[in-house]
Design a protein around this motif. Structure first.
Motif, short mmCIF file in Angstrom:
data_model
loop_
_atom_site.label_atom_id
_atom_site.label_comp_id
_atom_site.label_asym_id
_atom_site.label_seq_id
_atom_site.Cartn_x
_atom_site.Cartn_y
_atom_site.Cartn_z
N ASP A 191 -8.61 16.94 8.54
CA ASP A 191 -8.61 16.40 7.18
C ASP A 191 -7.27 15.72 6.85
O ASP A 191 -7.25 14.61 6.31
CB ASP A 191 -8.88 17.54 6.18
CG ASP A 191 -9.11 17.04 4.77
OD1 ASP A 191 -9.86 16.07 4.60
OD2 ASP A 191 -8.54 17.62 3.83
N ARG A 192 -6.18 16.36 7.22
CA ARG A 192 -4.86 15.76 6.95
C ARG A 192 -4.69 14.45 7.71
O ARG A 192 -4.08 13.51 7.21
CB ARG A 192 -3.73 16.73 7.37
CG ARG A 192 -3.42 17.80 6.33
CD ARG A 192 -2.09 18.50 6.64
NE ARG A 192 -2.05 19.05 8.00
CZ ARG A 192 -2.53 20.25 8.36
NH1 ARG A 192 -3.09 21.04 7.45
NH2 ARG A 192 -2.45 20.66 9.62
N ASN A 193 -5.24 14.39 8.93
CA ASN A 193 -5.11 13.16 9.72
C ASN A 193 -5.94 12.00 9.18
O ASN A 193 -5.77 10.86 9.60
CB ASN A 193 -5.50 13.44 11.18
CG ASN A 193 -4.47 14.31 11.88
OD1 ASN A 193 -3.31 14.36 11.46
ND2 ASN A 193 -4.89 15.00 12.93
N LEU A 194 -6.86 12.32 8.27
CA LEU A 194 -7.74 11.27 7.75
C LEU A 194 -7.50 10.96 6.28
O LEU A 194 -7.99 9.94 5.78
CB LEU A 194 -9.21 11.69 7.95
CG LEU A 194 -9.69 11.65 9.39
CD1 LEU A 194 -10.99 12.42 9.56
CD2 LEU A 194 -9.87 10.20 9.87
N GLU A 195 -6.73 11.80 5.60
CA GLU A 195 -6.70 11.67 4.13
C GLU A 195 -6.10 10.36 3.64
O GLU A 195 -6.44 9.90 2.55
CB GLU A 195 -6.03 12.89 3.46
CG GLU A 195 -4.57 13.03 3.75
CD GLU A 195 -3.96 14.30 3.14
OE1 GLU A 195 -4.63 14.96 2.32
OE2 GLU A 195 -2.81 14.63 3.50
N ASN A 196 -5.26 9.73 4.43
CA ASN A 196 -4.68 8.46 4.00
C ASN A 196 -5.25 7.25 4.73
O ASN A 196 -4.72 6.14 4.60
CB ASN A 196 -3.16 8.50 4.16
CG ASN A 196 -2.54 9.52 3.23
OD1 ASN A 196 -2.93 9.62 2.06
ND2 ASN A 196 -1.62 10.34 3.74
N HIS A 197 -6.31 7.48 5.48
CA HIS A 197 -6.93 6.35 6.18
C HIS A 197 -7.63 5.46 5.16
O HIS A 197 -8.42 5.95 4.34
CB HIS A 197 -7.94 6.89 7.19
CG HIS A 197 -8.47 5.84 8.12
ND1 HIS A 197 -9.26 4.79 7.67
CD2 HIS A 197 -8.34 5.66 9.44
CE1 HIS A 197 -9.58 4.02 8.70
NE2 HIS A 197 -9.02 4.52 9.78
N PRO A 198 -7.36 4.15 5.17
CA PRO A 198 -7.90 3.28 4.12
C PRO A 198 -9.42 3.30 3.99
O PRO A 198 -9.95 3.24 2.86
CB PRO A 198 -7.42 1.87 4.53
CG PRO A 198 -6.49 2.04 5.67
CD PRO A 198 -6.49 3.46 6.12
N PHE A 200 -11.37 5.81 4.52
CA PHE A 200 -11.74 7.08 3.87
C PHE A 200 -11.31 7.07 2.40
O PHE A 200 -12.04 7.54 1.53
CB PHE A 200 -11.12 8.27 4.63
CG PHE A 200 -11.80 8.56 5.93
CD1 PHE A 200 -11.61 7.74 7.03
CD2 PHE A 200 -12.65 9.65 6.06
CE1 PHE A 200 -12.25 7.99 8.24
CE2 PHE A 200 -13.31 9.92 7.27
CZ PHE A 200 -13.10 9.08 8.35
N THR A 201 -10.13 6.55 2.14
CA THR A 201 -9.63 6.49 0.77
C THR A 201 -10.53 5.62 -0.11
O THR A 201 -10.88 6.00 -1.24
CB THR A 201 -8.19 5.92 0.76
OG1 THR A 201 -7.40 6.67 1.68
CG2 THR A 201 -7.57 5.99 -0.62
#
Lengths: 217, 217
Positions: A191-198, A200-201
């Motif tokens: 989750d942390r590795n994806l939370e700032n992926h554009p 996903f955001t």
């Protein structure tokens, strides 16, 4: 509607199943329009006669694409993968593909159906929080175990797959129901590795056109 | 265990998800061994430490094949289809494939998870019959609508697909819970067209090695 018109996604901002599809469309860079279907307004627009013609399950998402309307989120994800191989979200190896699908299916058949809105309404106000926590915790216990052997940076190895499209929205739901996530370190790491992926955001409930302003405060 | 050993299916005679896989293995003429996992004996062998290592969701089926153990029934069906194209159970056209998968997913995510044994135990004795009937009827209402435009002799056209592997066991469950099936003529027609098919008959709960003799009386 023109043959080459943009796909139309029938979506609700907080629906985790709609969110899965939004992520995949974003990752694959497929332009699409959102047609918001409120699950709360007037008892729910998904129960209208008009929407029942679109999806007889009376739920979101549905995707109008290639002149057809598709329902069921995993089905839609696999259709996008089969017809839009650009930026693949499935590995090529059959066993790795199975690893991706089993994480997707644990979430899409083993967790989400038991904690979605219509089921919680049917369970009743008194029991619904404990009910949702019970089934999410059970499912996440299995997902954590699966990820412990499959995960790299993401759910299966170091490439984003359909499993990640399913996991992130389910974590949001887990937090919404105040599930204790401390026993699930691998889930939290992904989750942390994806939370700032554009991709996903942009798909996040708070960034949807039908998100009510008070929800983001 | 030898590399070329027969696949081993962890199965319970009355599990509709195990039954889906049994049908597909039979249709594809893949020889397999059954390892029965009792869902009732001693509180359920699926909850044992040994079985939890096989499937962390603590449910059947699981399939040991090609030196890997796969879980989740739709995933297993798709793996068999990808690795054993002999006697295909999916059409070639992407939209028709989507039609097959959406019927599978309505059943596997929209119906079965809400009426399976562990959920009914959690719902409680008093409410369980009405609960199961409610969710099966809701799902079958959608399946009937989908079949009204997709079905020929079978769920999608005139060839047997994965949708049929999912539908037949769900009809058995519907009857078990005394669901009124009269509103679903297309579902009943497809069922009649499959009831005497040898691959379906051999996969029937009553013909499993772990079926208790009293069940068939």
């Amino acid at each position: 509607m023109s043959v080459m018109g943009k796909p139309i996604l029938y979506s609700y901002w907080r629906s985790s199943c709609s969110w899965r599809v939004r992520i995949a469309l974003n990752l694959k860079e497929i332009p699409y329009e959102i047609k918001p279907i409120s699950l709360v307004k007037g008892g729910g627009e998904h129960h209208s006669n008009e929407f029942r013609e679109i999806n007889p399950m009376e739920q979101v998402p549905a995707l109008h694409i290639d002149n057809h309307t598709l329902i069921e989120s995993l089905n839609i994800l696999l259709y996008l993968e089969e017809t839009r191989p650009h930026r693949p979200l499935m590995p090529a190896d059959p066993v790795k593909r199975a690893r991706v699908r089993e994480i997707c299916e644990v979430i899409a058949a083993g967790i989400q159906p038991l904690q979605n809105l219509i089921v919680l309404v049917y369970v009743g106000e008194e029991r619904k929080k404990e009910w949702a926590q019970h089934w999410i915790t059970r499912g996440f216990t299995a997902v954590e175990k699966l990820l412990s052997s499959s995960a790299g940076k993401y759910c299966v190895g170091d490439e984003i797959t359909l499993a990640d499209c399913c996991l992130v929205p389910q974590i949001f739901n887990a937090r919404r129901f105040h599930v204790d996530l401390r026993p699930f370190p691998t889930i939290l790491r992904v989750d942390r590795n994806l939370e700032n992926h554009p991709a996903f955001t942009a798909a996040h409930p708070n960034n949807q056109p039908d998100c009510p302003p008070e929800a983001t405060k």
